[in-house]
Design an enzyme around this catalytic site. Sequence first.
Site, PDB file in Angstrom:
ATOM      1  N   HIS A   1      -9.215   3.879  -1.012  1.00  6.13           N
ATOM      2  CA  HIS A   1      -7.846   3.368  -0.913  1.00  6.13           C
ATOM      3  C   HIS A   1      -7.518   2.417  -2.073  1.00  6.13           C
ATOM      4  O   HIS A   1      -7.489   1.207  -1.901  1.00  6.13           O
ATOM      5  CB  HIS A   1      -7.692   2.674   0.449  1.00  6.13           C
TER       6      HIS A   1
ATOM      7  N   LYS B   1     -10.116   6.191   4.486  1.00 10.12           N
ATOM      8  CA  LYS B   1     -11.440   5.766   4.934  1.00 10.12           C
ATOM      9  C   LYS B   1     -12.564   6.285   4.046  1.00 10.12           C
ATOM     10  O   LYS B   1     -13.438   5.520   3.651  1.00 10.12           O
ATOM     11  CB  LYS B   1     -11.664   6.244   6.388  1.00 10.12           C
TER      12      LYS B   1
ATOM     13  N   CYS C   1       0.828  -1.221   0.000  1.00 11.98           N
ATOM     14  CA  CYS C   1       0.000   0.000   0.000  1.00 11.98           C
ATOM     15  C   CYS C   1       0.857   1.263   0.000  1.00 11.98           C
ATOM     16  O   CYS C   1       0.334   2.374  -0.114  1.00 11.98           O
ATOM     17  CB  CYS C   1      -0.931   0.006   1.202  1.00 11.98           C
TER      18      CYS C   1
ATOM     19  N   CYS D   1     -12.989   0.469   8.531  1.00  6.19           N
ATOM     20  CA  CYS D   1     -12.094   0.005   7.455  1.00  6.19           C
ATOM     21  C   CYS D   1     -12.109   0.961   6.271  1.00  6.19           C
ATOM     22  O   CYS D   1     -13.153   1.535   5.942  1.00  6.19           O
ATOM     23  CB  CYS D   1     -12.561  -1.355   6.911  1.00  6.19           C
ATOM     24  N   SER D   2     -10.957   1.065   5.595  1.00  3.34           N
ATOM     25  CA  SER D   2     -10.954   1.720   4.285  1.00  3.34           C
ATOM     26  C   SER D   2     -11.651   0.775   3.308  1.00  3.34           C
ATOM     27  O   SER D   2     -11.675  -0.432   3.526  1.00  3.34           O
ATOM     28  CB  SER D   2      -9.518   1.998   3.836  1.00  3.34           C
TER      29      SER D   2
ATOM     30  N   ILE E   1     -12.629  -0.826  -0.690  1.00  2.85           N
ATOM     31  CA  ILE E   1     -11.944  -1.331  -1.888  1.00  2.85           C
ATOM     32  C   ILE E   1     -12.265  -0.348  -3.017  1.00  2.85           C
ATOM     33  O   ILE E   1     -13.440   0.020  -3.200  1.00  2.85           O
ATOM     34  CB  ILE E   1     -12.410  -2.772  -2.157  1.00  2.85           C
TER      35      ILE E   1
HETATM   36  C1  LIG Z   1     -14.732  -3.726   5.061  1.00  2.00           C
HETATM   37  C2  LIG Z   1     -14.960  -4.626   3.856  1.00  2.00           C
HETATM   38  C3  LIG Z   1     -14.681  -6.074   4.267  1.00  2.00           C
HETATM   39  C4  LIG Z   1     -16.415  -4.447   3.418  1.00  2.00           C
HETATM   40  O1  LIG Z   1     -16.645  -5.266   2.340  1.00  2.00           O
HETATM   41  P1  LIG Z   1     -18.116  -5.895   2.107  1.00  2.00           P
HETATM   42  O2  LIG Z   1     -18.716  -6.245   3.406  1.00  2.00           O
HETATM   43  O3  LIG Z   1     -17.967  -6.958   1.094  1.00  2.00           O
HETATM   44  O4  LIG Z   1     -18.861  -4.685   1.547  1.00  2.00           O
HETATM   45  P2  LIG Z   1     -19.642  -4.640   0.157  1.00  2.00           P
HETATM   46  O5  LIG Z   1     -18.643  -4.477  -0.954  1.00  2.00           O
HETATM   47  O6  LIG Z   1     -20.585  -5.798   0.096  1.00  2.00           O
HETATM   48  O7  LIG Z   1     -20.450  -3.310   0.312  1.00  2.00           O
HETATM   49  C5  LIG Z   1     -21.639  -3.265   1.064  1.00  2.00           C
HETATM   50  C6  LIG Z   1     -21.969  -1.808   1.296  1.00  2.00           C
HETATM   51  O8  LIG Z   1     -21.052  -1.258   2.249  1.00  2.00           O
HETATM   52  C7  LIG Z   1     -20.340  -0.177   1.656  1.00  2.00           C
HETATM   53  N1  LIG Z   1     -18.955  -0.312   2.111  1.00  2.00           N
HETATM   54  C8  LIG Z   1     -18.082  -1.275   1.760  1.00  2.00           C
HETATM   55  N2  LIG Z   1     -16.918  -1.068   2.402  1.00  2.00           N
HETATM   56  C9  LIG Z   1     -17.078   0.045   3.149  1.00  2.00           C
HETATM   57  C10 LIG Z   1     -16.229   0.755   4.007  1.00  2.00           C
HETATM   58  N3  LIG Z   1     -14.985   0.343   4.232  1.00  2.00           N
HETATM   59  N4  LIG Z   1     -16.716   1.861   4.604  1.00  2.00           N
HETATM   60  C11 LIG Z   1     -17.975   2.279   4.399  1.00  2.00           C
HETATM   61  N5  LIG Z   1     -18.847   1.629   3.578  1.00  2.00           N
HETATM   62  C12 LIG Z   1     -18.389   0.533   2.969  1.00  2.00           C
HETATM   63  C13 LIG Z   1     -20.465  -0.354   0.171  1.00  2.00           C
HETATM   64  O9  LIG Z   1     -20.401   0.900  -0.502  1.00  2.00           O
HETATM   65  C14 LIG Z   1     -21.843  -0.953   0.045  1.00  2.00           C
HETATM   66  O10 LIG Z   1     -22.804   0.078   0.143  1.00  2.00           O
HETATM   67  P3  LIG Z   1     -24.143  -0.002  -0.754  1.00  2.00           P
HETATM   68  O11 LIG Z   1     -24.845  -1.265  -0.306  1.00  2.00           O
HETATM   69  O12 LIG Z   1     -24.849   1.274  -0.380  1.00  2.00           O
HETATM   70  O13 LIG Z   1     -23.673  -0.057  -2.163  1.00  2.00           O
HETATM   71  C15 LIG Z   1     -14.032  -4.235   2.680  1.00  2.00           C
HETATM   72  O14 LIG Z   1     -14.289  -2.895   2.348  1.00  2.00           O
HETATM   73  C16 LIG Z   1     -12.572  -4.409   3.056  1.00  2.00           C
HETATM   74  O15 LIG Z   1     -12.046  -5.508   2.979  1.00  2.00           O
HETATM   75  N6  LIG Z   1     -11.869  -3.313   3.428  1.00  2.00           N
HETATM   76  C17 LIG Z   1     -10.472  -3.386   3.815  1.00  2.00           C
HETATM   77  C18 LIG Z   1      -9.578  -3.227   2.613  1.00  2.00           C
HETATM   78  C19 LIG Z   1      -8.134  -3.413   2.992  1.00  2.00           C
HETATM   79  O16 LIG Z   1      -7.774  -4.301   3.749  1.00  2.00           O
HETATM   80  N7  LIG Z   1      -7.241  -2.574   2.451  1.00  2.00           N
HETATM   81  C20 LIG Z   1      -5.851  -2.642   2.699  1.00  2.00           C
HETATM   82  C21 LIG Z   1      -5.552  -2.045   3.993  1.00  2.00           C
HETATM   83  S1  LIG Z   1      -3.876  -2.271   4.528  1.00  2.00           S
END
Ligand SMILES: CC(C)(COP(=O)(O)OP(=O)(O)OC[C@H]1O[C@@H](n2cnc3c(N)ncnc32)[C@H](O)[C@@H]1OP(=O)(O)O)[C@@H](O)C(=O)NCCC(=O)NCCS
Length: 386
Positions: free
Chosen positions: A334, A330, A85, A208-209, A211
């Site tokens: 990211h 956030k 990252c 969480c940030s 995708i």
């Molecule tokens: C947190 C996380 C698991 C959520 O994924 P998910 O549960 O599959 O979420 P979805 O893609 O199904 O999205 C569901 C809803 O939540 C929202 N959403 C997803 N991630 C979000 C987040 N981090 N913050 C706020 N809203 C989020 C989406 O926009 C979607 O909204 P909608 O229904 O209005 O369209 C995923 O964002 C994640 O893995 N984040 C971490 C990424 C990471 O590790 N980066 C590297 C860091 S070192």
Amino acid sequence: MRRVAIIGAGMTPFGEHWEQGFRDLVVEAGIKAISDAGISGDRIDAGFIGTMASGRLIGQEHIGGLIADYMGLTPIPITRVEGACASGGLALRQGFMAVASGLHDIVVVGGVEKMTDLGVNTVSDILGGAGDQEWELFLGATFPAIYALMAKRHMLDYGTTEEMMASVAVKNHRHGAKNKYAQFQSEITIETVMKSKKVADPLKVFDCSPITDGAAGVVLAPLELAHSFTKKPVEIIACAQASDAIALHSRESLTSLKATQVAGKKAFDMAKLTPKDIDFAEIHDCFTIAEIMAIEDLGFFPKGMGGPASLEGKTALGAELPVNTSGGLKACGHPVGATGVKQAVECVWQLRKEAEGRQVKDAHIGLSQNVGGSGATAVVHIYKGT
Ligand SMILES: CC(C)(COP(=O)(O)OP(=O)(O)OC[C@H]1O[C@@H](n2cnc3c(N)ncnc32)[C@H](O)[C@@H]1OP(=O)(O)O)[C@@H](O)C(=O)NCCC(=O)NCCS
């Protein structure tokens, strides 16, 4: 060493880009940065592009060649830089060194990632490869799980609470709501965070940030030439990088990132400044706890006080140290390889007083901190408006 300035900056909106491929995103950000610098392609001497996982995310390697071709820059040398990252921040550092050393005059630096074409579990697995694959990911520790361990330890050692972490997300969404490039432009409350789905206890979705797809670019030049291109060059007055053990279990501490501490100290020494001199900072808040640890590790707040400072609003726009005016990872999003360059773009806009509704008053010195994986790499830059 020559003094180095940013003479142009630009980025794509961050979010889910079904309508644009990886190369389209780079071209859009690159053209915006080059146009902002007011130069034509034939002035460019070299380029560096940060991307973490294009091979696994979109099946494309040899990114330097691809970008030289699609940007119409052949035969100029373009080199891919990878540091998880922190790929974008490291690309900026390579560009800085190329100009500072006198090897090149005009260097374009980009960062890009296209992450939303795959399902979240696959993406999570790919991102997890930035930690220790054998000792962490293979045993099921994805990035949210690794940062959850740090959060638990921080809570135990310093009394940091889930509300304190939530306040980081609330503040960054408030800032993101003022940024037309941000993935999330809506405000949230502490309750939104607290009631969101658990990802890895104590971290919830809103800790969480997301995708993200996106790209960002800047153009560098020696400071002595910069005024011939732009009225408002932004000088990079410090550029420092450090590394640490890749696996959490080999680290000295679970509540600090040593790489951030070392890179931060080196950067402050190089700029001959202290944390008190910084007017605003773009911080690597891949998870809310990461921002709390970083503002402590960089010396903005004493160890253990990052949580209370966040809850008390000390890092919000208008307060003593605005953190993540872009919305941070956030809320702005990211796209991993792009983040470090996007942080530089936000610093440029702040220092040129072009940050519109999120402008920091009297912004003169800004800092960015970009982390690779769970902290095996950190890169810190300090910027000065001219
Ligand atoms: C947190 C996380 C698991 C959520 O994924 P998910 O549960 O599959 O979420 P979805 O893609 O199904 O999205 C569901 C809803 O939540 C929202 N959403 C997803 N991630 C979000 C987040 N981090 N913050 C706020 N809203 C989020 C989406 O926009 C979607 O909204 P909608 O229904 O209005 O369209 C995923 O964002 C994640 O893995 N984040 C971490 C990424 C990471 O590790 N980066 C590297 C860091 S070192």
